[in-house]
Structure formats: C-alpha cells, structure tokens
Design an enzyme around this catalytic site. Structure first.
Site, PDB file in Angstrom:
ATOM      1  N   CYS A  33       6.988  -0.535  12.514  1.00  0.00           N
ATOM      2  CA  CYS A  33       7.910  -1.620  12.870  1.00  0.00           C
ATOM      3  C   CYS A  33       7.981  -1.766  14.397  1.00  0.00           C
ATOM      4  CB  CYS A  33       9.283  -1.364  12.242  1.00  0.00           C
ATOM      5  SG  CYS A  33      10.418  -2.757  12.383  1.00  0.00           S
ATOM      6  N   ASP A 188       7.038  -8.359   3.079  1.00  0.00           N
ATOM      7  CA  ASP A 188       7.923  -7.917   4.153  1.00  0.00           C
ATOM      8  C   ASP A 188       8.765  -9.085   4.655  1.00  0.00           C
ATOM      9  OD1 ASP A 188       9.096  -6.779   6.414  1.00  0.00           O
ATOM     10  OD2 ASP A 188       7.310  -5.621   6.904  1.00  0.00           O
ATOM     11  N   HIS A 217       9.241  -4.056   3.412  1.00  0.00           N
ATOM     12  CA  HIS A 217       9.205  -3.338   4.685  1.00  0.00           C
ATOM     13  C   HIS A 217       9.452  -1.842   4.496  1.00  0.00           C
ATOM     14  CE1 HIS A 217       9.317  -3.352   9.076  1.00  0.00           C
ATOM     15  NE2 HIS A 217      10.328  -2.502   9.003  1.00  0.00           N
TER      16      HIS A 217
END
Length: 250
Positions: A33, A188, A217
């Site tokens: 991320c 995601d 995610h």
C-alpha cells in the site's frame, strides 16, 4: 516528519542494518500500500541497495478516478494545507472513517449481520475479533507526510511525471533496474488496479512481472485463497532471483 524522514531516514537505516547483519550488499524489498509507494521511491533513489523489488497494492499513477479516495482528495474538494494546519497530524479516526465509507453497506451493514449469523462459531469469532483488532489499531499519520502524499501524489501525480520531491532529491522511477514484481488485487477499493498497473512501464528493469489476484486490499495479504494460490507464486518468483551470485572468474 515528511517523506524524506521515512524514505532517506528510517527506511535507509533499516536497509543498512539488514545489510550489516546479513553481510549482503543488497536487500529484497516488499512494500504494501503506502509502503509500496515509498518503496518505489526508495529503490529509485538507492538502486544499488535493492536486489528485488516487490510492490503490493501500491499506488503509483494517481491520475485515475476509479477510486473514491481520488475523488475525495481532488483539490476542488479538499484543501490539504488547511487540514494539516488545523490538526497537525492526520487523525486516525479521520482515515478510518474514510476507509469505512469506501464500502458503507458492506462495512456497516453486511459485516455485522454476518457476525450475528455466525457468532456461535468459536473459530469464526476468534478470527473476526483478531482481524477487527488489527483493522482498528490505527495511529495518526505525520502531518507533513500526509500533506506531501495528498498534494504531490493524489493531487499532482508527480511520481509518474518524474518530478516527485523527497527532501532535496527528485524521484525518477526509470532509475529502477532490478527485477520488479507488481502484485495487484483486482477487487481493491482502496488502491484501484489503474493506480498500480502502470508501474512496470515506468521503470528501466528488463525483468518485470505482474501478478493480478482476485481479492480485496486486505484479502490480498491474508485471505485463505491468497495464501493458497498467490503467495506460493510470489515465493517462487523471489527464490529464483535470490540465488547467490557466482564469484568472478579469474
């Protein structure tokens, strides 16, 4: 604390510590991320220290409008300077609320209903509260880091343009020449595929691969399907590129 402190301070110190402890000249780097975005910057600034780079649900090209975060952070909707000046740091509660509202029905209706239906299953309850404890264990984001991330990436897309400032340096992704693996979750909502996919075309690496996996995610990291199908492939990819280099011939 800004991106300079994290990338050329903390992260560089950690990499050098690992190199010293292991005797390796280079490290394998995996960034998840926001950590993936920062890992790409680190590798571009310190290419001599990274043997293999793996990005996982990492935002790179912020020009897409596929995700709500991109719309909410648009300069017409959000003055990041006034926000940081008012709060100092970005409050954890603010970020958590934003993440919940990405999928309000799923997060605020379906999830609790699913819990009530399965609350007699001890294993499910244990897993549920373990995950909830992790998801809600948030800390504020350093104000300057948040300001730079929103302004330079979400609002100005400077990493892709080759104008991303990190302290006195400018990040050029073309400086990355090591093998790269781009791991993307196709469902995601936090980092849409369109933010991650362009990365491989922005680096100079000749060994470039992308693994797209049907997950969200979080499921990309800890979902049972990911553990069975995705991560063995990632480990195999890394193992093939982590063999000791042959000593030079006389």
């Amino acid at each position: 604390l800004g991106l300079e402190d994290y990338i050329n301070g903390y992260l560089l110190n950690i990499v050098n510590h690992v190199r010293e402890r292991t005797g390796s000249e280079k490290v394998n780097l995996l960034g998840y991320c926001m950590g993936g975005t920062m890992s790409s910057m680190f590798t571009a600034l310190h290419p001599q220290l990274v043997k293999n780079l793996m990005l996982m649900a990492a935002g790179i090209d912020f020009s897409t409008r596929d995700g709500l975060l991109n719309l909410w952070s648009d300069p017409k909707n959000f003055d990041v300077d006034k926000f940081v000046d008012a709060f100092g740091n970005c409050p954890a509660e603010f970020l958590q609320s934003a993440f919940l509202m990405l999928k309000p029905v799923a997060n605020l209706v379906e999830k609790p209903l699913n819990f009530y239906e399965k609350m007699g299953d001890a294993d499910f309850v244990d897993d549920f509260f373990t995950m909830e404890a992790w998801l809600n264990d948030n800390v504020p984001v350093a104000g300057e880091t948040y300001r730079e991330f929103v302004k330079y990436l979400y609002q100005q897309n400077r990493l892709v343009k080759g104008t991303m400032p990190v302290g006195r340096h400018v990040v050029h992704l073309k400086n990355i020449t090591c093998p790269v693996l781009n791991i993307i979750a196709t469902r995601d909502d936090l980092v849409p595929c369109g933010q991650s996919l362009p990365f491989n075309d922005l680096v100079s690496s000749t060994d470039r691969h992308t693994f797209q996996h049907s997950a969200g995610h979080i499921g990309l990291a800890d979902g049972s399907k990911s553990q069975r199908e995705l991560w063995p492939k990632v480990v195999e990819w890394l193992a093939e590129r982590s063999k000791p280099e042959a000593p030079p011939q006389n």
